[in-house]
Design an enzyme around this catalytic site. Structure first.
Site, PDB file in Angstrom:
ATOM      1  N   SER A 257       7.843  21.813  33.375  1.00  0.00           N
ATOM      2  CA  SER A 257       7.949  20.488  32.821  1.00  0.00           C
ATOM      3  C   SER A 257       8.660  19.569  33.796  1.00  0.00           C
ATOM      4  CB  SER A 257       9.010  20.609  31.586  1.00  0.00           C
ATOM      5  OG  SER A 257      10.383  20.601  32.374  1.00  0.00           O
ATOM      6  N   ASP A 258       8.087  18.479  33.467  1.00  0.00           N
ATOM      7  CA  ASP A 258       9.042  17.092  34.049  1.00  0.00           C
ATOM      8  C   ASP A 258      10.322  17.480  33.771  1.00  0.00           C
ATOM      9  OD1 ASP A 258       9.510  14.960  35.893  1.00  0.00           O
ATOM     10  OD2 ASP A 258       7.849  13.899  35.247  1.00  0.00           O
ATOM     11  N   TRP A 259      11.336  16.716  34.367  1.00  0.00           N
ATOM     12  CA  TRP A 259      12.661  16.806  34.003  1.00  0.00           C
ATOM     13  C   TRP A 259      13.075  16.129  32.751  1.00  0.00           C
ATOM     14  CZ3 TRP A 259      10.991  19.343  37.659  1.00  0.00           C
ATOM     15  CH2 TRP A 259      11.738  20.235  38.460  1.00  0.00           C
TER      16      TRP A 259
END
Length: 727
Positions: A257-259
């Protein structure tokens, strides 16, 4: 210093033959089959809890890197270090801060792009970073898009080449590359809440294209983005993660995932998310959608153990694929407490590649012959705040964290896609050193004092006036720009400054350091003799500029996006709607301009040289057998000018009318270095990948029947040779 003149000095080309020479790759990258065989032996020994641990980040600021996974023992598997950025290592010292992704694209140089990926891989490996969070491959769908400068511009073919070559370079050095941000993450506005919606054909022919090329290149990781697609978050979107990426494209690595882009446990895991980053539910909140919550979901049957095994297998196989099981260095960075980092200097001589790439990606938009500077030039004016380094140069975290300011020289945009400068050579320094004592230099750095600017310029043999336009990630606001640019005007009074200098000096050269296209209301001023576009050139920016200005390097960069005459000539701008519909479909960038019959100010692929080239003798052969099609083409390109140079030969294909494609599509390019009065044969090969369209009925790539036209030229609007073939 005696300056070279075109009539007396050959121009040295820093091109693939010398400056971008490859070094021996550190690892022999394994096939996915071999990597999975190794991974199975290890993962078969893991408990459910252990499988979950390696999929779960330890939380924001709880490790040495921006992302860290939990280590396990019996069997042993290390905690993995994930670190930004696509152009160099964020939050680290003694590293190289190179050119932006859009500059890599502007070079149109496959060897240079590969070398850039390779040196970055060497640095991440040397610091003990397992996973580089790059390359980026989101598009300049709108010219104002905040993070477009991190990627490859407006064309899927070019972006795909940049992505694939970068990935091959990074992973050849034992580091896992990350293809990001998947998918349709093309504006910063409402990126955390908005839904980006594109039809099936548009998705395949444009936005999936660079990811397909990344998968072909063996990329180990894909990062899902913040935004929704068709009202479902990207990181829990079964269609894009499972159906498109893992099944259709055959991706064997892991999805991270992106952060903070994970929004659920079972839904995300079942939809194809393999790793949550940085691990906590929101940054710094503690807890996790994975970790104990995922373990519980597996034990109560909401997520199958087979799925948990698959998640772990994908991560472990990627680790084996690039050889990280063999003597991988200790992680030495300390992203959040920098003084705790171990001293490891990984810069080597990479500054030479940055300098070469900065020059190779500089685009000469306009030139009446004033560049390169003649030996007759005895005085030069350098005007504008961009000539001198500002707080970004010293990595001032108080006033310019993550380069979030536009004060002084611009060599990168802002946000998590940046890397601290070990030093920054600004234009004043680079040009002063290169010009030497024989040329008088007078300067003014006040963008708003037009009287001083004009006074500085008026008596110089040549006046250089500099300006910028900046953008970045939405968590930083700069001068009211929340990531995306508010408009396409130059920053810091640039338009007025340029006009004031041009009014005062009949030999004015405009230099623009910008994240992307700007409007140029001054372009037809009679005293503006040249416009040079170095883009975002990194730590060696001023030296790269000097190499072009003085003729040490013959410019060969080309625009990876279209520069329009007017704002409304573009068909897409950042959309404030909750649902962003990609209604332009296939007509992005130059394809829209071609379709609508709009003349751009400077077209996609445009760039001038200090020499000239003639194209002749285009020949095309098409061979088709069953489902296999190969079209080959060749032509002669002659350097008909007075100096050595490199030409970017671009191949565009017009499809049969029945295909309903835009007027032409970039489907190949080659950068060739040719000595003056010499010729080179340039060859292209097109296969099903380049000749197909996505058929929404059969859900397959098909080659349309009919007449194709191959158009070869020096830009999308400068076609020199055409030939037709029938399939």
């Amino acid at each position: 210093m005696q300056l070279p003149s075109l009539s007396t000095a050959a121009i040295t080309l820093l091109v693939a033959a010398n400056a971008f020479t490859m070094v021996q790759a550190k690892v022999n990258v394994l096939s996915w089959d071999d990597a999975y065989k190794k991974a199975k032996v290890l993962v078969d020994q893991m408990s459910i809890e252990q499988k979950v641990n390696i999929t779960t980040g330890v939380g924001w600021e709880n490790g040495r890197c921006v992302g860290n996974t939990y280590a396990i023992s019996n069997p042993d598997f290390p905690g993995l270090c994930l670190e930004d950025a696509p152009l160099g290592m964020r939050f680290a010292d003694n590293v190289t801060s190179g050119v932006a992704g859009v500059n890599a694209a502007a070079s149109f140089d496959k060897d240079a792009i590969l070398a850039r990926g390779q040196y970055m891989g060497q640095e991440y490996y040397g610091k003990g970073v397992h996973i580089q969070l790059g390359p980026g491959m989101n598009f300049m769908r709108s010219p104002e898009g905040g993070r477009g400068w991190e990627s490859g511009g407006e064309d899927p073919y070019l972006t795909g080449v940049v992505a694939a070559e970068t990935i091959k370079g990074i992973q050849s050095e034992g580091v896992i590359a990350t293809a990001k941000h998947y998918l349709l993450n093309d504006q910063e506005l409402n990126r955390n809440t908005g839904s980006s919606d594109a039809d099936d054909r548009t998705l395949h022919e444009i936005y999936l294209w660079p990811y397909a090329r990344s998968v072909e290149a063996g990329v180990g990781s894909v990062m899902c983005s913040y935004n929704k697609l068709n009202s479902t978050y990207a990181c829990e979107n079964d269609y894009i993660l499972n159906t498109l990426l893992k099944e259709e494209l055959g991706f064997k690595g892991f999805v991270q995932s992106d952060w903070g882009a994970t929004h659920s446990t079972s839904k995300a895991a079942n939809a194809g998310l393999d790793m949550t980053m940085p691990g906590d539910i929101t940054l710094g909140s503690g807890g996790s959608y994975f970790g104990p919550n995922l373990t519980a979901a597996i034990k109560n049957g909401d997520v199958s153990e087979d799925r948990a095994t698959d998640m772990a297998m994908r991560i472990v196989a990627s680790w084996y694929k690039v050889g990280q099981d063999k003597d991988f260095p200790k992680t030495s960075i300390s992203a959040f407490i920098r003084e705790n980092a171990d001293y490891v200097n990984v810069q080597a001589d990479h500054k030479k590649l940055v300098r070469s790439m900065g020059a190779a990606s500089s685009v000469l938009l306009k030139n009446s012959g004033i560049l390169p500077l003649s030996s007759k030039v005895k005085s030069v004016a350098l005007i504008g705040s961009d000539i001198k380094a500002g707080p970004a140069a010293v990595n001032d975290a108080t006033t310019c964290a993550d380069h979030g300011c536009d004060v002084g020289h611009l060599a990168q945009g802002w946000g998590s896609g940046t890397a601290d400068f070990p030093y920054l050579i600004d234009p004043l320094t680079g040009l002063t050193n290169a010009l030497g004592d024989g040329v008088k230099i007078q300067s003014s750095t006040n963008d708003w004092d037009l009287t001083a600017a004009a006074e500085t310029a008026k008596d110089a043999d040549v006046a250089f006036v500099f300006s910028t336009a900046d953008s970045g990630e939405e968590y930083i606001t700069v001068d009211g720009n929340v990531g995306d640019r508010n408009n396409l005007s130059l920053w810091n009074n640039g338009d007025n400054l340029i006009k004031a200098v041009a009014d005062a000096n009949k030999n004015t050269v405009v230099v623009i350091h910008s994240v992307g296209a700007v409007l140029m209301p001054w372009i037809n001023h009679k005293n503006i003799k040249a416009v040079l576009w170095p883009g975002l050139a990194g730590q060696e920016s001023g030296n790269s500029l000097a190499d072009i200005v003085l003729g040490k390097v013959n410019p060969s960069g080309r625009l990876p996006y279209t520069i329009a005459k007017e704002n409304d000539d573009y068909n897409v701008h950042p959309d404030p709607a909750d649902q962003v519909v990609y209604s332009e479909k296939l007509l992005m960038g130059y394809k829209w301009f071609d379709h609508a019959g709009i003349e751009p100010l400077f077209p996609f692929g445009h760039g001038l040289s200090y020499t000239s080239f003639k194209y002749s003798g285009l020949k095309v052969k098409a061979k088709k057998k069953d489902d296999s099609v190969t079209v080959t083409a060749s032509l002669s390109v002659k350097n008909s000018g007075k100096v050595d140079g490199a030409e970017v030969v671009q191949a565009y294909i017009s499809f049969p009318k029945s295909a309903n494609e835009p007027p032409k599509l970039l489907r190949g390019f080659e950068k060739v270095s040719i000595k003056k009065d010499h010729s080179s044969t340039v060859k292209f090969e097109f296969t099903k990948t380049e000749l197909s369209i996505w058929d929404t009925k059969t859900q397959a790539w098909v080659i349309p029947s009919g007449k194709f036209t191959l158009q070869v030229g020096a830009s999308s609007r400068d076609i020199r040779q055409t030939a037709s073939f029938v399939l």
